[in-house]
Design an enzyme around this catalytic site. Structure first.
Site, short mmCIF file in Angstrom:
data_model
loop_
_atom_site.label_atom_id
_atom_site.label_comp_id
_atom_site.label_asym_id
_atom_site.label_seq_id
_atom_site.Cartn_x
_atom_site.Cartn_y
_atom_site.Cartn_z
CG HIS A 24 -111.32 104.46 12.24
ND1 HIS A 24 -112.26 104.98 11.39
CD2 HIS A 24 -111.80 103.27 12.66
CE1 HIS A 24 -113.27 104.14 11.30
NE2 HIS A 24 -113.02 103.10 12.06
C1 UD1 Z 1 -113.98 100.54 16.55
C2 UD1 Z 1 -114.56 99.37 15.75
C3 UD1 Z 1 -114.74 99.77 14.29
C4 UD1 Z 1 -115.51 101.08 14.16
C5 UD1 Z 1 -114.80 102.15 14.99
C6 UD1 Z 1 -115.49 103.49 14.92
C7 UD1 Z 1 -113.85 97.18 16.60
C8 UD1 Z 1 -113.00 96.01 16.35
N1 UD1 Z 1 -113.65 98.22 15.80
O1 UD1 Z 1 -112.67 100.79 16.09
O2 UD1 Z 1 -115.45 98.75 13.62
O3 UD1 Z 1 -115.51 101.49 12.80
O4 UD1 Z 1 -114.78 101.69 16.35
O5 UD1 Z 1 -114.72 104.48 15.54
O6 UD1 Z 1 -114.67 97.15 17.50
N2 UD1 Z 1 -109.64 105.21 21.95
C9 UD1 Z 1 -109.66 106.41 22.65
N3 UD1 Z 1 -110.85 106.91 23.04
C10 UD1 Z 1 -112.04 106.29 22.76
C11 UD1 Z 1 -112.01 105.08 22.04
C12 UD1 Z 1 -110.81 104.55 21.64
O7 UD1 Z 1 -108.63 106.99 22.92
O8 UD1 Z 1 -113.09 106.83 23.12
C13 UD1 Z 1 -108.34 104.67 21.49
C14 UD1 Z 1 -107.80 103.59 22.36
O9 UD1 Z 1 -106.43 103.80 22.54
C15 UD1 Z 1 -108.00 102.31 21.55
C16 UD1 Z 1 -108.02 102.82 20.12
O10 UD1 Z 1 -108.52 104.15 20.19
O11 UD1 Z 1 -106.99 101.38 21.75
C17 UD1 Z 1 -108.91 102.01 19.24
O12 UD1 Z 1 -110.21 101.86 19.81
P1 UD1 Z 1 -111.01 100.48 19.62
O13 UD1 Z 1 -112.24 100.50 20.41
O14 UD1 Z 1 -110.08 99.34 19.81
O15 UD1 Z 1 -111.37 100.44 18.10
P2 UD1 Z 1 -111.63 101.57 17.02
O16 UD1 Z 1 -110.37 101.74 16.23
O17 UD1 Z 1 -112.26 102.79 17.59
#
Ligand code: UD1
Length: 356
Positions: free
Chosen positions: A207
């Site tokens: 991820h």
């Molecule tokens: C975040 C953390 C990472 C951690 C990971 C665990 C940062 C920079 N990164 O990454 O260190 O290892 O969480 O999972 O904070 N999304 C959903 N549903 C959700 C959450 C996210 O659909 O409940 C999608 C959104 O489109 C979002 C993408 O996933 O843009 C990424 O989510 P984001 O919070 O930016 O970071 P993670 O990749 O989850």
């Protein structure tokens, strides 16, 4: 004494579980703020339910966005609630945007700030998590380091006087969940669902932005997983699903099978019954080590160097190196316990009570 925990993403809920239990044992007034960074039930609510974490007292409902938008929105919302709570400590966890937002907000409103899992370094400044941890460590008043290696990094950066080695709270939660899985003889729900025998499959999670956001890199990672010599079940994080769809890449074919993310107990049961883990997660590298499952890490660096030094983790680039590493035999068993004894959360409670 009042402690305000700020959490928002999946790995933080796992760390919050032993902390919330230790704070209850120590009779500390514990307020939990959820930023809303992770909002899918399988990335958030399931952890609170399964791990017996009290429901958040305050939910900021921030959600997704670019780094600046997400972090900025959290800071603005925290400014409105943190000072009014008059915490003796603001406690932040790990390295996500939620960590950084709360750290900056606490530091600028002169609230004492403690950082759990301080001192981890990949020395890769292109990782958003590396920026988050370095900035948070330098803003914090108390650095709760999981290992002596992490404390060494803090010392190299001039932060030794604020550092306490407490051990790793993920060991606390992992050991208790592992014991529950063993006591109840719980099988892997993933293996059952997909008809896989114990010891025949690997569990994969991919991820990190560095792996998912470049179409060529992501195609190479998925292609490698397809070519492993045994079934590989990828637990597909929303970022992986979104980017694969955007780039027209299949989450399947060859050895590769896709499954939605699972709760913590299901994850532990599935990893325990697997032959290997393939991941770019920080936490899972260490969880697999603690469960004595060989890991292949799809990144050029790791914060958990002990897992590599002890022979249980191999860093591999997508391509033949990854395919080969994921198919390697088990290393010799180890008695080493670099991640503590499963009582780190109680040490955190004592360190906060003792103060600076
Ligand atoms: C975040 C953390 C990472 C951690 C990971 C665990 C940062 C920079 N990164 O990454 O260190 O290892 O969480 O999972 O904070 N999304 C959903 N549903 C959700 C959450 C996210 O659909 O409940 C999608 C959104 O489109 C979002 C993408 O996933 O843009 C990424 O989510 P984001 O919070 O930016 O970071 P993670 O990749 O989850």
């Amino acid at each position: 004494m009042r402690i305000v925990s700020v959490v928002g993403a999946r790995p933080q809920f796992v760390k919050l579980a032993p902390i919330s239990h230790a704070f209850a044992r120590a009779d500390l007034d514990h307020v939990i703020i959820h930023t809303g960074q992770h909002y899918d039930p399988m990335l958030s609510a399931v952890f609170f339910e399964e791990l017996d974490i009290p429901a958040p007292d305050i939910h900021l409902g921030i959600g997704s966005g670019s780094h600046g938008h997400q972090t900025g929105a959290m800071m603005a919302a925290l400014d409105d609630v943190l000072p009014d709570l008059e915490p003796d400590w603001v406690l932040v966890y790990g390295d996500t945007n939620s960590t950084l937002a709360a750290a900056v907000c606490a530091a600028k409103t002169h609230l004492p700030l403690a950082h759990l899992e301080a001192g981890l370094r990949s020395f890769d400044r292109r990782m958003p998590e590396e920026i988050n941890r370095v900035l948070t460590d330098h803003a914090a008043d108390l650095l709760l380091a999981p290992t002596t290696v992490a404390a060494g990094h803090l010392s190299d950066e001039g932060l030794a006087t604020r550092t306490v080695v407490v051990g790793d709270v993920m060991t606390d939660v992992l050991m208790s969940v592992r014991d529950r899985v063993l006591d109840r003889n719980m099988v892997s729900p993933i293996a059952t669902e997909l008809g896989l025998e114990d010891g025949s499959y690997s569990i994969a999670t991919i991820h990190r932005a560095e792996n998912t956001d470049d179409p060529r890199r992501l195609a190479a990672v998925l292609d490698s997983l397809r070519n492993v010599d045994h079934p590989v079940v990828v637990l597909a994080h929303p970022r992986l699903v979104a980017r694969s769809a955007q780039f027209g890449l299949e989450l399947g074919g060859g050895a590769l099978l896709s499954h939605p993310p699972v709760g913590y107990r299901e994850l532990v049961a599935s990893v325990m019954r697997s032959r290997g883990v393939i991941t770019d997660s920080g936490g899972l590298q260490k969880e697999a080590f603690l469960l004595q499952v060989p890991t292949t890490t799809v990144r050029p660096s790791t914060e958990w160097v002990e897992t590599v030094e002890l022979g249980w983790n191999v860093l591999a680039e997508p391509g033949p190196a990854l395919v080969h590493a994921a198919s390697r035999p088990r290393p010799a068993d180890t008695e080493a316990t670099p991640y503590g004894d499963g009582h780190a959360a109680d040490r955190v409670a004592r360190a906060l009570q003792r103060g600076l």
